[in-house]
Structure formats: structure tokens, C-alpha cells
Write a protein that holds these residues in place. Structure first.
Motif, PDB file in Angstrom:
ATOM      1  N   LEU A 110      44.904 -20.169  -0.684  1.00 46.31           N
ATOM      2  CA  LEU A 110      44.105 -19.207   0.071  1.00 46.31           C
ATOM      3  C   LEU A 110      42.993 -18.601  -0.767  1.00 46.31           C
ATOM      4  CD1 LEU A 110      46.801 -17.374   2.222  1.00 46.31           C
ATOM      5  CD2 LEU A 110      45.182 -19.126   2.938  1.00 46.31           C
ATOM      6  N   ASP A 111      43.264 -18.352  -2.026  1.00 42.92           N
ATOM      7  CA  ASP A 111      42.233 -17.801  -2.903  1.00 42.92           C
ATOM      8  C   ASP A 111      41.092 -18.807  -3.078  1.00 42.92           C
ATOM      9  OD1 ASP A 111      41.358 -15.679  -4.853  1.00 42.92           O
ATOM     10  OD2 ASP A 111      41.435 -17.396  -6.204  1.00 42.92           O
ATOM     11  N   ILE A 112      41.448 -20.077  -3.253  1.00 42.01           N
ATOM     12  CA  ILE A 112      40.434 -21.131  -3.399  1.00 42.01           C
ATOM     13  C   ILE A 112      39.580 -21.221  -2.143  1.00 42.01           C
ATOM     14  CG2 ILE A 112      40.079 -23.621  -3.613  1.00 42.01           C
ATOM     15  CD1 ILE A 112      42.720 -23.662  -5.257  1.00 42.01           C
ATOM     16  N   ILE A 113      40.233 -21.238  -0.996  1.00 39.67           N
ATOM     17  CA  ILE A 113      39.522 -21.410   0.270  1.00 39.67           C
ATOM     18  C   ILE A 113      38.652 -20.203   0.602  1.00 39.67           C
ATOM     19  CG2 ILE A 113      39.849 -21.649   2.780  1.00 39.67           C
ATOM     20  CD1 ILE A 113      42.438 -23.246   2.074  1.00 39.67           C
ATOM     21  N   ASN A 114      39.171 -19.014   0.352  1.00 37.58           N
ATOM     22  CA  ASN A 114      38.485 -17.795   0.791  1.00 37.58           C
ATOM     23  C   ASN A 114      37.535 -17.196  -0.237  1.00 37.58           C
ATOM     24  OD1 ASN A 114      39.735 -17.665   3.371  1.00 37.58           O
ATOM     25  ND2 ASN A 114      41.595 -16.849   2.431  1.00 37.58           N
ATOM     26  N   HIS A 115      37.735 -17.497  -1.522  1.00 42.59           N
ATOM     27  CA  HIS A 115      36.953 -16.792  -2.528  1.00 42.59           C
ATOM     28  C   HIS A 115      36.193 -17.679  -3.505  1.00 42.59           C
ATOM     29  CE1 HIS A 115      40.209 -13.799  -1.449  1.00 42.59           C
ATOM     30  NE2 HIS A 115      39.099 -13.177  -1.110  1.00 42.59           N
ATOM     31  N   GLU A 116      36.538 -18.942  -3.601  1.00 50.51           N
ATOM     32  CA  GLU A 116      35.827 -19.814  -4.531  1.00 50.51           C
ATOM     33  C   GLU A 116      34.629 -20.489  -3.837  1.00 50.51           C
ATOM     34  OE1 GLU A 116      36.276 -20.043  -7.657  1.00 50.51           O
ATOM     35  OE2 GLU A 116      38.344 -19.439  -8.097  1.00 50.51           O
ATOM     36  N   GLU A 117      33.778 -21.123  -4.629  1.00 52.24           N
ATOM     37  CA  GLU A 117      32.541 -21.711  -4.109  1.00 52.24           C
ATOM     38  C   GLU A 117      32.690 -23.175  -3.697  1.00 52.24           C
ATOM     39  OE1 GLU A 117      29.398 -19.321  -6.985  1.00 52.24           O
ATOM     40  OE2 GLU A 117      30.446 -21.089  -7.775  1.00 52.24           O
ATOM     41  N   VAL A 118      33.851 -23.748  -3.967  1.00 51.37           N
ATOM     42  CA  VAL A 118      34.011 -25.198  -3.862  1.00 51.37           C
ATOM     43  C   VAL A 118      33.762 -25.730  -2.448  1.00 51.37           C
ATOM     44  CG1 VAL A 118      36.539 -24.992  -3.626  1.00 51.37           C
ATOM     45  CG2 VAL A 118      35.521 -27.147  -4.397  1.00 51.37           C
ATOM     46  N   LEU A 119      34.265 -25.081  -1.410  1.00 54.00           N
ATOM     47  CA  LEU A 119      34.092 -25.607  -0.058  1.00 54.00           C
ATOM     48  C   LEU A 119      32.634 -25.540   0.391  1.00 54.00           C
ATOM     49  CD1 LEU A 119      37.246 -24.363   1.893  1.00 54.00           C
ATOM     50  CD2 LEU A 119      36.859 -26.529   0.700  1.00 54.00           C
ATOM     51  N   THR A 120      31.951 -24.482   0.012  1.00 60.24           N
ATOM     52  CA  THR A 120      30.528 -24.366   0.349  1.00 60.24           C
ATOM     53  C   THR A 120      29.732 -25.482  -0.313  1.00 60.24           C
ATOM     54  OG1 THR A 120      30.687 -21.962   0.575  1.00 60.24           O
ATOM     55  CG2 THR A 120      28.494 -22.872   0.220  1.00 60.24           C
ATOM     56  N   GLU A 121      30.064 -25.778  -1.564  1.00 64.78           N
ATOM     57  CA  GLU A 121      29.341 -26.832  -2.278  1.00 64.78           C
ATOM     58  C   GLU A 121      29.685 -28.206  -1.720  1.00 64.78           C
ATOM     59  OE1 GLU A 121      26.536 -28.344  -4.769  1.00 64.78           O
ATOM     60  OE2 GLU A 121      26.955 -26.232  -4.325  1.00 64.78           O
ATOM     61  N   LEU A 122      30.936 -28.418  -1.343  1.00 68.50           N
ATOM     62  CA  LEU A 122      31.307 -29.701  -0.736  1.00 68.50           C
ATOM     63  C   LEU A 122      30.589 -29.896   0.599  1.00 68.50           C
ATOM     64  CD1 LEU A 122      35.135 -29.998  -1.500  1.00 68.50           C
ATOM     65  CD2 LEU A 122      33.268 -31.330  -2.493  1.00 68.50           C
ATOM     66  N   ASN A 123      30.457 -28.830   1.365  1.00 69.61           N
ATOM     67  CA  ASN A 123      29.717 -28.932   2.620  1.00 69.61           C
ATOM     68  C   ASN A 123      28.252 -29.292   2.354  1.00 69.61           C
ATOM     69  OD1 ASN A 123      29.579 -28.608   5.570  1.00 69.61           O
ATOM     70  ND2 ASN A 123      28.236 -26.894   5.095  1.00 69.61           N
ATOM     71  N   GLN A 128      26.237 -32.568   3.677  1.00 69.67           N
ATOM     72  CA  GLN A 128      24.942 -32.529   4.359  1.00 69.67           C
ATOM     73  C   GLN A 128      23.912 -33.417   3.667  1.00 69.67           C
ATOM     74  OE1 GLN A 128      24.701 -31.048   7.331  1.00 69.67           O
ATOM     75  NE2 GLN A 128      26.855 -30.515   7.046  1.00 69.67           N
ATOM     76  N   GLN A 129      24.060 -33.569   2.358  1.00 77.91           N
ATOM     77  CA  GLN A 129      23.130 -34.385   1.581  1.00 77.91           C
ATOM     78  C   GLN A 129      23.525 -35.860   1.542  1.00 77.91           C
ATOM     79  OE1 GLN A 129      23.147 -32.336  -2.190  1.00 77.91           O
ATOM     80  NE2 GLN A 129      21.817 -30.691  -1.461  1.00 77.91           N
ATOM     81  N   GLY A 130      24.635 -36.207   2.185  1.00 69.56           N
ATOM     82  CA  GLY A 130      25.044 -37.596   2.284  1.00 69.56           C
ATOM     83  C   GLY A 130      25.777 -38.142   1.071  1.00 69.56           C
ATOM     84  N   LEU A 131      26.206 -37.263   0.166  1.00 70.30           N
ATOM     85  CA  LEU A 131      26.952 -37.720  -1.010  1.00 70.30           C
ATOM     86  C   LEU A 131      28.415 -37.984  -0.669  1.00 70.30           C
ATOM     87  CD1 LEU A 131      25.518 -35.301  -3.725  1.00 70.30           C
ATOM     88  CD2 LEU A 131      24.772 -37.626  -3.164  1.00 70.30           C
ATOM     89  N   ILE A 132      28.927 -37.272   0.331  1.00 76.18           N
ATOM     90  CA  ILE A 132      30.295 -37.469   0.791  1.00 76.18           C
ATOM     91  C   ILE A 132      30.288 -37.475   2.320  1.00 76.18           C
ATOM     92  CG2 ILE A 132      31.213 -36.333  -1.262  1.00 76.18           C
ATOM     93  CD1 ILE A 132      31.849 -33.886   0.407  1.00 76.18           C
TER      94      ILE A 132
END
Length: 262
Positions: A135-148, A152-156
Motif C-alpha cells: 500500500l505504501d508503494i502504491i499510494n506514496h511512491e513514484e513508481v506507478l506514475t512513471e510506469l504509466n 504512454q511512451q510505448g516502452l511497455i
């Protein structure tokens, strides 16, 4: 030949059995009951060819799996179009231990490094390798925003979280494309995650289907019993099995085919 299944609503088609590759790159700090020898390139190549011949198109790796990504970059040369590749971000393994970094900077670095190692310009599925603080990773870290942003950039093509808690699995399923959850005959705590993914068309990968080799002995055929149990749940997209034994892989495929035929 196994019939491919929809990976949630991503448009990706995956085989109901996926090949996990931790044993291609790392033999230290892994939670298997028996020691094993990392296969050489010839043996690894034969294993991958066998998997493909039996209809497996999903292959699972991670930066924390030693040199698994680099090896796959070579082993899959000329056949990238035949495989759905799942890798991860967040966990690094070196000198016998893991460290975690869920920052945007490290996430971007990890994605670009995986692309280079795998010798590809796009990764189909990327999961956050959780340290347990889902929950801390999902709600407070930057990782999901960067993966999104990478999506959007077509890398994943899609992203999600390899979770360790029920609450984390449910939250990840709400916020991302996919979840990797633990589910087996001895551990059914994450049933709610499996049900949620099925109801909301989220990609769901099952890890530790055989409890990392510590399979319960409630049945004369525990492999078949495990697959029957897992695939009785509609939410499951694929089961990741990390074997390097060709016979075991064939037995796993046969068990999956039997489960899905019934």
C-alpha cells in the motif's frame, strides 16, 4: 497446444502457463527446497524451445533474477515476436541481498536497462517487485506514475504489481492493469484478489503455485490438484512456473491442459 487467454483488458494474449526464469540467472538467496545448477546456454535454449513447442508464449524475468534478462536477450534472438515478456522494477539483487528503490528515476533507469538487456524496444508486462509494503508503494511512491508514463511512451504495453498482501493486491488491481498474486492449495488468503481481477477484467498472474516447491501432499498428484484448484477460478490469466526440468515442464503443461479441458 494450450489455448491463449486474454490478459485482462490489455489486449495481450498469454498462454495459461508461463515460464519463470529466476533459475536461469540466480541460484543464491532463492527459496527452493533443493539446490539446483543454473543451466548452460544449450540447456536453457532447449528448455525455451520446448516451452514454445508446447504453446507457452509467456516468459517471466526480473532485474533481481541475476543475469536472467541478459541471457534471455540472447536466447530469444530472432523470436521476439513469439513471446510475451514480463519483467519487473523496484528490486535489485547483489552481494547476496536485495535492495529496493521505487523512485521515478530508478524506475526509468530500470526500464531502459531491461530494454537493453532483453534486446527489445518494448516490454509487454512490467510489474513492481514489492518489498511487502504494497500500500505504501502504491499510494506514496513514484513508481506507478512513471510506469504509466513509460506505457504512454510505448516502452511497455501494460503494468501492475507483484504484491504480497491482500490489501495491496486489491489496490493494485484497482489502479493498474495487472497483479501477480500468491495462490496455491496451502495458501488461499488472496482469494479476494483473484475474484476482483476476474470481475473487473484485470490481468492476473499466479506465483508460487507449488509453494516454491514446498508443495502440499494432500493429493496423489499434487501438480494436477494444484492446477485444478487454480484454474477453477475465472480470474486467473496464467500460472508462472519456474522449472528448469524439461520433464517437469511437460508435466505442468499436461496438467494445465487437463484442467482447462474439464
Amino acid at each position: 497446444m494450450m489455448k491463449q487467454r486474454q490478459f485482462g483488458n490489455t489486449g495481450i494474449l498469454v498462454s495459461p502457463l508461463g515460464l519463470g526464469t529466476v533459475k536461469l540467472g540466480r541460484d543464491k538467496g532463492v527459496k527452493y527446497p533443493e539446490r539446483f545448477t543454473i543451466p548452460d546456454d544449450k540447456a536453457a535454449g532447449h528448455l525455451i524451445a520446448l516451452a514454445k513447442d508446447m504453446g507457452i508464449n509467456l516468459i517471466d524475468t526480473a532485474p533481481a533474477y541475476g543475469n536472467s534478462e541478459e541471457r534471455l536477450g540472447t536466447l530469444l534472438k530472432g523470436q521476439r515476436q513469439d513471446w510475451v515478456i514480463c519483467s519487473k522494477v523496484g528490486e535489485e539483487y547483489s552481494d547476496g541481498g536485495s535492495s529496493f528503490d521505487f523512485s521515478a528515476k530508478h524506475t526509468r533507469f530500470s526500464i531502459e536497462r531491461s530494454l537493453q538487456r532483453l534486446k527489445t524496444d518494448m516490454i509487454d508486462i512490467v510489474l513492481v517487485h514489492s518489498n511487502g509494503d504494497d500500500l505504501d508503494i502504491i499510494n506514496h511512491e513514484e513508481v506507478l506514475t512513471e510506469l504509466n508514463r513509460c506505457k504512454q511512451q510505448g516502452l511497455i504495453r501494460s503494468f501492475g504489481v507483484s504484491t504480497k498482501t491482500v490489501e495491496g493486491g486489491l489496490c493494485a488491481a484497482e489502479r493498474t492493469d495487472a497483479v501477480m498474486a500468491t495462490f496455491n492449495l496451502d495458501y488461499r488468503d488472496e482469494q479476494a484478489v483473484i475474484d476482483f481481477c476476474g470481475k473487473h477484467q484485470k490481468g492476473l498472474l499466479i506465483k508460487k503455485a507449488f509453494a516454491s516447491g514446498h508443495l502440499c501432499q494432500q493429493s496423489k498428484d499434487p501438480v494436477q490438484a494444484s492446477m485444478d484448484f487454480i484454474f477453477s477460478h475465472q480470474g486467473v490469466s496464467s500460472v508462472i512456473v519456474g522449472t528448469i526440468n524439461p520433464q517437469h515442464l511437460q508435466e505442468n503443461v499436461a496438467a494445465v491442459e487437463k484442467s482447462l479441458a474439464e
